[in-house]
Each structure stands twice: as C-alpha cells, then as structure tokens.
Design an enzyme around this catalytic site. Structure first.
Site, PDB file in Angstrom:
ATOM      1  N   CYS A  53      67.395-113.263 -38.890  1.00  3.45           N
ATOM      2  CA  CYS A  53      67.892-113.076 -40.253  1.00  3.45           C
ATOM      3  C   CYS A  53      68.391-111.647 -40.455  1.00  3.45           C
ATOM      4  O   CYS A  53      67.594-110.725 -40.687  1.00  3.45           O
ATOM      5  CB  CYS A  53      66.791-113.414 -41.245  1.00  3.45           C
ATOM      6  SG  CYS A  53      67.298-113.146 -42.942  1.00  3.45           S
ATOM      7  N   CYS A  59      67.645-110.154 -43.880  1.00  2.00           N
ATOM      8  CA  CYS A  59      66.231-109.791 -44.104  1.00  2.00           C
ATOM      9  C   CYS A  59      65.893-108.503 -43.350  1.00  2.00           C
ATOM     10  O   CYS A  59      65.178-107.653 -43.862  1.00  2.00           O
ATOM     11  CB  CYS A  59      65.285-110.874 -43.604  1.00  2.00           C
ATOM     12  SG  CYS A  59      65.761-112.544 -43.991  1.00  2.00           S
ATOM     13  N   ASP A  60      66.361-108.383 -42.126  1.00  4.67           N
ATOM     14  CA  ASP A  60      65.866-107.329 -41.236  1.00  4.67           C
ATOM     15  C   ASP A  60      66.889-106.235 -40.912  1.00  4.67           C
ATOM     16  O   ASP A  60      66.532-105.236 -40.273  1.00  4.67           O
ATOM     17  CB  ASP A  60      65.396-107.961 -39.906  1.00  4.67           C
ATOM     18  CG  ASP A  60      64.301-108.988 -40.127  1.00  4.67           C
ATOM     19  OD1 ASP A  60      63.524-108.808 -41.088  1.00  4.67           O
ATOM     20  OD2 ASP A  60      64.225-109.962 -39.362  1.00  4.67           O
TER      21      ASP A  60
END
Ligand code: NAP
Length: 302
Positions: free
Chosen positions: A130, A133-134
């Site tokens: 992701c 997300c990261d």
C-alpha cells in the site's frame, strides 16, 4: 431476521446496501476489516463518472455515510460460513450466527504476493502492498514498485512525490495499465522503468536493502539498491469459504453473470469477487445495484 445480508463493505457491498435500503429492505453489511474496500488506498480516483477527482478514502467515507444515513446496519465481524436451513440463510461469523433471507457476496479481492522467500518476512520492514499507507516512510529514499497495472502506475506516481527515486519493475515490455498514466510517469525525472525484469529475491536480512532482478532479455541477474519494495501485482479472490455453497471458476471467482446470480438461489455475487471481464469502481457499483435489485425481486417473489 435481515432481508439482505451483504458480505463485504467495499464499493459493491455498500452500493448494494444503498439500493436495498431504498427498496425498503432491512439490510446489513458484514465487514471484517475496514469499510471502503481496496479503493481506500487509491490516492486519487479520477475515472468515476461525476466525480472529477476524489481521494479513495474520501470516496469510501462518503459511500459508507450514504448507506448509514439510509438505515443500513453494519456488523464488524469476519464471516466464516454461509449455510442454509429450511430456506433461511445463516451467516456464521467468528462471534455469532445471523439468519437472513438473501445474501450478497461482495468480498472483493486481496493483494497478490510475489511468492518469494523474503517477501513475507520483510513486510513492514520495507515490503509494502500500500503506497498511500506507507509511502511517507520512504521520503527521500529509493524504492521499487513491482507491477505494470494501474495500481503500480498510480503507486509510482504517488511515491515519486516523496521518494528520491522510483523504479517501476515490470515483467514485460508493455504496461497493462492506462497509457495516460505511463506517459505521466515518463515525464517524471525521478522515475525509471525497469522492463522485462522479474523479481528473484529481496535483499536484506532485517530491512529491505535492495531487489535481485532477472533481465529476461539479457538473461542475467542484476541488483537495484532500494529501501522499499511496493508490490502491486494485482489481486486474488478470497472466496474459499463459499466454495461448495456457490460455484467458483478455476481461479476462485464466483460464477455469476451480469445479473449477479450465483448457482445458489437467493445468494448473489457483486463486484470483483465474481467472474467478469472488467474490474473497476464503476463495475463494482453497477454490480452492487444489480445484485440488490435482484435480491429484492427474489424476496418479493417469495
Ligand atoms: P492488474 O491490472 O491485474 O495488473 C497486475 C500487474 O501485475 C500486471 O502488469 C501483471 O503483469 C503484474 N503481475 C501479476 N503477477 C505478477 C507476478 N507474479 N510477478 C510480477 N508481476 C506480476 O492489477 P491492478 O493494477 O491492481 O488493477 C486491478 C484493477 O483495478 C484493474 O482493472 C485496474 O484498472 C483497476 N484500478 C483502478 C484504479 C482507479 O483509479 N480507478 C486504480 C487502480 C486499479 P502482466 O501485465 O504481465 O500480466
């Protein structure tokens, strides 16, 4: 007793809930993880009619709120099984059993893994599925995105905003994703395409230090030093628990056509989890509405 039990709170499931509630049916959505589904991770959705540009998370929140305002009930429990007893469908979760008159399966798909040795070991230590997300953890670093579809291309564009360098590693010469996205990446100075290359290994014991690639044309191995590996190689269905209740195809997708009807009367399949040609936000939404209306027809006929 619910009229329509929907398994999965992504675009297909929540659209089905909106249509079910609007048709006056008591509708519940079961979601074991987070509502919104896979689009939550898309930084920017630009191909949904009427929404010129919206983040995946905002879109998902709007969709959930719309369903909730109509009176949709939600249960945050993972479904383990569906069984039928005297014409009633029973949804079995980790916690309880819920009787319902009809079911819509809208479980979407899960991230496909590369299946190489270090991948699982280094998840959270440089391996990610992701980018949104990261990505921020890799500010100023070099990263590799693996894959050639829209997700990989979008992830690369997103990461190029943070990272020093983004390698897009794809196993073929041609990208599967939209040429508009490919062309936009070509304009970015810190993005490099590594084509005809397959990932043989991820380098690093405790943290990702690089990737070992195999050049299919030159038939030789080479390494790229990177701190992050973003795997974006597509998705796989998660329909094992429904096997035997509804028929699946050889890849594990639920056999259902445009009417979303499965092999089991009163159980419908909507969105990416079913057999279909095009898996998009729009087709998931379309399926959600069709499945709910078919479920209403089924309920009214009873
Ligand atoms: P995808 O379109 O299935 O692409 C997967 C990519 O990964 C392909 O390029 C494939 O290579 C490659 N791949 C598969 N297995 C691999 C392996 N073992 N090793 C290396 N590479 C591998 O998946 P996706 O990009 O996740 O997209 C899924 C669907 O969602 C698509 O329909 C896409 O258009 C849609 N989507 C929409 C949006 C949006 O903004 N609306 C955003 C993202 C995705 P080959 O090409 O060689 O098969």
């Amino acid at each position: 007793m619910f009229d329509i039990a929907i398994i999965g709170g992504g675009t297909a499931g929540l659209t089905a809930a909106i249509y079910g509630q609007r048709a006056g049916k008591r509708t519940v959505v079961f979601e074991g993880l987070n509502f919104g589904g896979q689009i939550v991770n898309s930084p920017n959705v630009e191909n949904y009619p009427g929404l010129e540009s919206i983040s995946g998370s905002q879109y998902s929140m709007n969709l959930l709120n719309q369903a909730l305002k109509l009176g949709t009930e939600t249960i945050s429990e993972k479904v383990k099984e569906i069984r039928e007893e005297e014409g009633i469908k029973i949804i079995v979760t980790e916690a309880k059993e819920y009787p319902c008159k009809s079911v819509i399966i809208a479980t979407g798909v899960a991230h496909r893994h590369l299946g190489i040795e270090k991948e699982d070991k280094l998840v959270g230590s440089g391996v990610s599925y992701c980018a949104t997300c990261d990505g921020a953890f890799f500010r100023g670093r070099d990263v590799a995105v693996i894959g050639g579809g829209n997700t990989a291309l979008q992830d690369a564009a997103f990461l190029a905003n943070y990272c020093n360098k983004v390698y897009v590693v794809h196993r073929r010469e041609e990208f599967r994703g939209e040429s508009r996205l490919v062309n936009a990446l070509k304009e970015k100075e810190n993005v490099e395409f590594v084509l005809n290359a397959v990932v043989k290994d991820i380098i690093g014991e405790f943290m990702v230090e690089g990737v070992l690639l195999h050049d299919k044309k030159e038939e030789k191995d080479f390494q790229i030093p990177v701190a992050g590996v973003f795997v974006a190689i597509g998705q796989i269905p998660q329909n094992e628990i429904f096997d035997g209740v509804v028929k699946l195809d050889e890849y594990g997708f639920i056999l259902a056509s445009e009417d979303c009807m499965t092999s089991h009367s009163g159980i419908f399949a909507a969105g990416d989890c079913r057999t279909k040609e095009v898996r998009q936000l729009t087709t998931a939404a379309a399926d959600g509405s069709v499945a709910a209306l078919e479920a209403c027809k089924y309920l009214d006929a009873k």
